[in-house]
Design an enzyme around this catalytic site. Structure first.
Site, mmCIF file in Angstrom:
data_model
loop_
_atom_site.group_PDB
_atom_site.id
_atom_site.type_symbol
_atom_site.label_atom_id
_atom_site.label_comp_id
_atom_site.label_asym_id
_atom_site.label_seq_id
_atom_site.Cartn_x
_atom_site.Cartn_y
_atom_site.Cartn_z
ATOM 1 N N LYS A 65 12.886 14.895 -49.663
ATOM 2 C CA LYS A 65 11.635 14.381 -48.862
ATOM 3 C C LYS A 65 10.417 15.046 -49.428
ATOM 4 C CE LYS A 65 12.201 18.085 -45.086
ATOM 5 N NZ LYS A 65 11.198 18.369 -45.026
ATOM 6 N N GLY A 122 7.789 23.522 -37.926
ATOM 7 C CA GLY A 122 7.606 22.362 -38.946
ATOM 8 C C GLY A 122 8.496 21.590 -39.004
ATOM 9 N N CYS A 123 9.461 21.510 -40.032
ATOM 10 C CA CYS A 123 10.013 20.278 -40.455
ATOM 11 C C CYS A 123 11.386 19.969 -39.421
ATOM 12 C CB CYS A 123 10.775 20.626 -41.785
ATOM 13 S SG CYS A 123 9.508 20.640 -43.301
ATOM 14 N N ILE A 124 11.664 21.157 -38.696
ATOM 15 C CA ILE A 124 12.878 20.810 -37.746
ATOM 16 C C ILE A 124 12.150 20.103 -36.595
ATOM 17 C CG2 ILE A 124 13.976 22.211 -36.001
ATOM 18 C CD1 ILE A 124 15.326 22.614 -38.496
ATOM 19 N N THR A 149 11.395 16.362 -37.648
ATOM 20 C CA THR A 149 12.689 15.858 -37.785
ATOM 21 C C THR A 149 13.270 15.331 -36.565
ATOM 22 O OG1 THR A 149 13.145 16.565 -40.069
ATOM 23 C CG2 THR A 149 15.127 15.569 -38.972
#
Length: 205
Positions: A117, A149-151, A154
């Protein structure tokens, strides 16, 4: 000052989604960049990484799918767009930089899905949703880095794509405990179920 938990409940937030019938573990961006001294992304996430490895072991023991994400950019391209402009230190994820490498544990095995990603969400610009649907997966136990952030991105997208997001609090980490806890609170209120390590292992048992 009113208690945050009481305030959220009184407003109707935080109803549990629970696990579905077909869970998988999604490991977000656990790589050398967050554990290597001198890296601009170095963070105190050792305990979270250890817990994430425990969740992965539980999934493998129960023969549940394990999926990994990684960030990767080709040098000299505009990949990552405004995200990279906002956070220039994401250059550590350019191809060939060892800071973008997986750790020894947890790490993908042959046959595991690896999603590459370029933005915070593992769903944005990838085939993740289609692949999960094709595999009949309805629940994602989400572990990894970083919580704010990405947690968060998502887990929010997982819910929006119709998958039940179970964020494993002990198995996620961030640069600061305050960021971690604030984002877990908001995720649990609006977008996901935040569960502890023992609860995650029960889902996978």
């Amino acid at each position: 000052m009113r208690d945050l938990d009481d305030d959220a409940r009184s407003a109707g937030y935080g109803t549990p989604l629970g696990a579905g019938e077909h869970p998988a573990v999604l490991v977000i961006d656990i790589c050398a960049a967050y554990l290597t001294d001198g890296s601009p992304l170095r963070a105190p996430v050792e305990d979270a990484v250890h817990a994430a490895a425990t969740v992965v072991k539980g999934a493998r023991a129960g023969r549940y799918p394990v999926l990994f994400t990684r960030v990767s950019y080709r040098p000299g391209t505009t990949e990552g767009g405004l995200f990279r402009r906002k956070i220039p230190t994401l250059s550590v994820f350019e191809e060939g930089n060892p800071l973008g490498d997986f750790l020894d544990d947890p790490a993908p095995l042959p046959g595991d899905t690896v999603v590459t990603k370029q933005y915070p969400s593992a769903f944005h610009g990838t085939a993740l949703a289609a692949n999960l649907t094709a595999a009949g997966i309805d629940t994602l136990l989400i572990v990894g880095l970083t919580t704010s952030g990405c947690i968060r991105a998502t887990a929010t997208d997982a819910m929006q794509h119709g998958f039940r997001p179970l964020v494993v609090a002990d198995a996620c980490g961030d640069r600061d405990r305050r960021l971690h806890e604030a984002n877990l609170f908001d995720l649990n209120a609006k977008y996901a179920d935040v569960i502890d390590l023992d609860a995650a292992l029960r889902v996978l048992s």
